[in-house]
Scaffold this motif. Structure first.
Motif, PDB file in Angstrom:
ATOM      1  N   LEU A 193      27.336 -69.243  -1.907  1.00  0.00           N
ATOM      2  CA  LEU A 193      28.011 -70.008  -0.847  1.00  0.00           C
ATOM      3  C   LEU A 193      29.336 -69.336  -0.470  1.00  0.00           C
ATOM      4  O   LEU A 193      29.729 -69.333   0.709  1.00  0.00           O
ATOM      5  CB  LEU A 193      28.248 -71.455  -1.299  1.00  0.00           C
ATOM      6  N   GLU A 194      30.014 -68.756  -1.449  1.00  0.00           N
ATOM      7  CA  GLU A 194      31.261 -68.022  -1.151  1.00  0.00           C
ATOM      8  C   GLU A 194      30.977 -66.943  -0.105  1.00  0.00           C
ATOM      9  O   GLU A 194      31.720 -66.807   0.879  1.00  0.00           O
ATOM     10  CB  GLU A 194      31.792 -67.323  -2.417  1.00  0.00           C
ATOM     11  N   VAL A 195      29.913 -66.193  -0.330  1.00  0.00           N
ATOM     12  CA  VAL A 195      29.549 -65.106   0.580  1.00  0.00           C
ATOM     13  C   VAL A 195      29.204 -65.679   1.957  1.00  0.00           C
ATOM     14  O   VAL A 195      29.649 -65.184   2.995  1.00  0.00           O
ATOM     15  CB  VAL A 195      28.371 -64.297  -0.013  1.00  0.00           C
ATOM     16  N   GLY A 196      28.434 -66.779   1.959  1.00  0.00           N
ATOM     17  CA  GLY A 196      28.046 -67.426   3.223  1.00  0.00           C
ATOM     18  C   GLY A 196      29.276 -67.906   3.999  1.00  0.00           C
ATOM     19  O   GLY A 196      29.328 -67.793   5.238  1.00  0.00           O
ATOM     20  N   MET A 197      30.260 -68.423   3.293  1.00  0.00           N
ATOM     21  CA  MET A 197      31.459 -68.925   3.986  1.00  0.00           C
ATOM     22  C   MET A 197      32.286 -67.785   4.558  1.00  0.00           C
ATOM     23  O   MET A 197      32.840 -67.897   5.653  1.00  0.00           O
ATOM     24  CB  MET A 197      32.291 -69.789   3.041  1.00  0.00           C
ATOM     25  N   LEU A 198      32.380 -66.690   3.811  1.00  0.00           N
ATOM     26  CA  LEU A 198      33.103 -65.524   4.354  1.00  0.00           C
ATOM     27  C   LEU A 198      32.427 -65.062   5.645  1.00  0.00           C
ATOM     28  O   LEU A 198      33.102 -64.803   6.654  1.00  0.00           O
ATOM     29  CB  LEU A 198      33.116 -64.376   3.332  1.00  0.00           C
ATOM     30  N   GLU A 199      31.104 -65.002   5.643  1.00  0.00           N
ATOM     31  CA  GLU A 199      30.383 -64.538   6.842  1.00  0.00           C
ATOM     32  C   GLU A 199      30.531 -65.547   7.979  1.00  0.00           C
ATOM     33  O   GLU A 199      30.754 -65.157   9.128  1.00  0.00           O
ATOM     34  CB  GLU A 199      28.913 -64.275   6.488  1.00  0.00           C
ATOM     35  N   ALA A 200      30.473 -66.840   7.654  1.00  0.00           N
ATOM     36  CA  ALA A 200      30.626 -67.871   8.701  1.00  0.00           C
ATOM     37  C   ALA A 200      32.014 -67.822   9.327  1.00  0.00           C
ATOM     38  O   ALA A 200      32.204 -68.204  10.479  1.00  0.00           O
ATOM     39  CB  ALA A 200      30.367 -69.253   8.089  1.00  0.00           C
ATOM     40  N   ALA A 201      32.996 -67.339   8.561  1.00  0.00           N
ATOM     41  CA  ALA A 201      34.373 -67.267   9.073  1.00  0.00           C
ATOM     42  C   ALA A 201      34.625 -65.977   9.856  1.00  0.00           C
ATOM     43  O   ALA A 201      35.730 -65.780  10.366  1.00  0.00           O
ATOM     44  CB  ALA A 201      35.356 -67.363   7.907  1.00  0.00           C
ATOM     45  N   GLY A 202      33.627 -65.096   9.934  1.00  0.00           N
ATOM     46  CA  GLY A 202      33.791 -63.880  10.731  1.00  0.00           C
ATOM     47  C   GLY A 202      34.101 -62.632   9.922  1.00  0.00           C
ATOM     48  O   GLY A 202      34.537 -61.621  10.480  1.00  0.00           O
ATOM     49  N   PHE A 203      33.871 -62.700   8.609  1.00  0.00           N
ATOM     50  CA  PHE A 203      34.064 -61.504   7.781  1.00  0.00           C
ATOM     51  C   PHE A 203      32.721 -60.799   7.574  1.00  0.00           C
ATOM     52  O   PHE A 203      31.663 -61.429   7.606  1.00  0.00           O
ATOM     53  CB  PHE A 203      34.685 -61.877   6.435  1.00  0.00           C
ATOM     54  N   GLU A 204      32.799 -59.486   7.344  1.00  0.00           N
ATOM     55  CA  GLU A 204      31.584 -58.679   7.195  1.00  0.00           C
ATOM     56  C   GLU A 204      31.537 -58.011   5.823  1.00  0.00           C
ATOM     57  O   GLU A 204      32.576 -57.751   5.224  1.00  0.00           O
ATOM     58  CB  GLU A 204      31.575 -57.565   8.260  1.00  0.00           C
TER      59      GLU A 204
END
Ligand SMILES: C[S@@+](CC[C@H](N)C(=O)[O-])C[C@H]1O[C@@H](n2cnc3c(N)ncnc32)[C@H](O)[C@@H]1O
Length: 223
Positions: A193-204
């Motif tokens: 979920l940490e990874v999913g949240m980073l991606e949802a926030a616009g990080f790659e």
């Protein structure tokens, strides 16, 4: 609130060293990952900057970087100013949350030992606001407690961490109680979920670089 309690703040640095496995190595790795993309005279945003430990480590390692450090606790910011010593003139310390950080394009950012205090809504909001304040491609380094959601697994990992953090100083019952408290009170997220949240926030390209008992750290880049 532990970060405004004078006794807790006075013991902050020694507690972190005892409770976070390899915390000095974590700071060195975080600096190394930032320095891959931040220029010699870059400007780095440090969110949850209270205590000043990572600010001091980054400032020592990169003597020309400038910093903006943001934290809601006046007591923890005062400790940061003390910890920074002669590096203090290169650091703007701002009392507040991410919204108080200047709306400029920073060259990199870190947020250490902080995001586990934020519920999912606050966390996603904070990550989005961090993203908005970074140049495209700029690195963000994060590290904090991140454990499986399954209650038994979560409890087991916090029990291991509590035993590590309090070795020799408390009874087994104290360790159990502390593990229960951490497992029930902290709004932790599982690593996926940490990874999913980073991606949802616009990080790659979030990549895990640190894993120690309940702690995980990622480097990621503003998309
Ligand atoms: C465990 S300390 C970590 C401080 C420092 N980053 C370190 O690694 O030593 C957590 C810090 O996060 C701050 N904090 C709590 N909620 C925050 C939020 N929503 N945004 C930014 N900082 C926050 C606290 O005041 C405290 O100084």
């Amino acid at each position: 609130m532990p970060f405004s309690d004078p006794d807790a703040v006075a013991d902050y640095v020694s507690n972190v060293i005892r409770q976070v496995p390899g915390v000095h190595a974590l700071h060195r790795m975080a600096h190394l990952l930032l320095a891959e993309r931040v220029a010699t005279d870059g400007h780095v945003l440090v969110l949850g900057a209270g205590g000043g430990m990572e600010l001091a480590a980054f400032a020592d390692a990169s003597p020309e970087w400038r910093f903006t450090g943001v934290d809601p606790s006046a007591e923890m910011l005062a400790l940061a100013a003390l910890t920074l010593g002669s590096s203090a003139p290169r650091v703007d310390l701002i009392r507040g949350y991410i919204e108080s950080a200047p709306d400029i394009a920073f060259d990199g950012a870190s947020c250490l030992l902080t995001l586990h205090f934020l519920d999912r809504e606050q966390r996603l909001h904070t990550l989005r606001e961090l993203r908005r304040r970074l140049k495209p491609g700029a690195p963000l380094v994060i590290a904090h407690h991140s454990v499986p959601d399954d209650p038994a697994e979560k409890r087991l990992w916090f029990r291991r961490w509590a035993a590590f953090a309090s070795v020799g100083t408390v009874t087994d019952a104290d360790t159990e109680a502390r593990a229960d408290l951490m497992a029930s009170c902290l709004p932790t997220c599982a690593p996926n979920l940490e990874v999913g949240m980073l991606e949802a926030a616009g990080f790659e390209r979030p990549s895990l670089f640190y894993a120690a008992l309940t702690f995980r750290g990622w480097v990621t880049y503003a998309g």
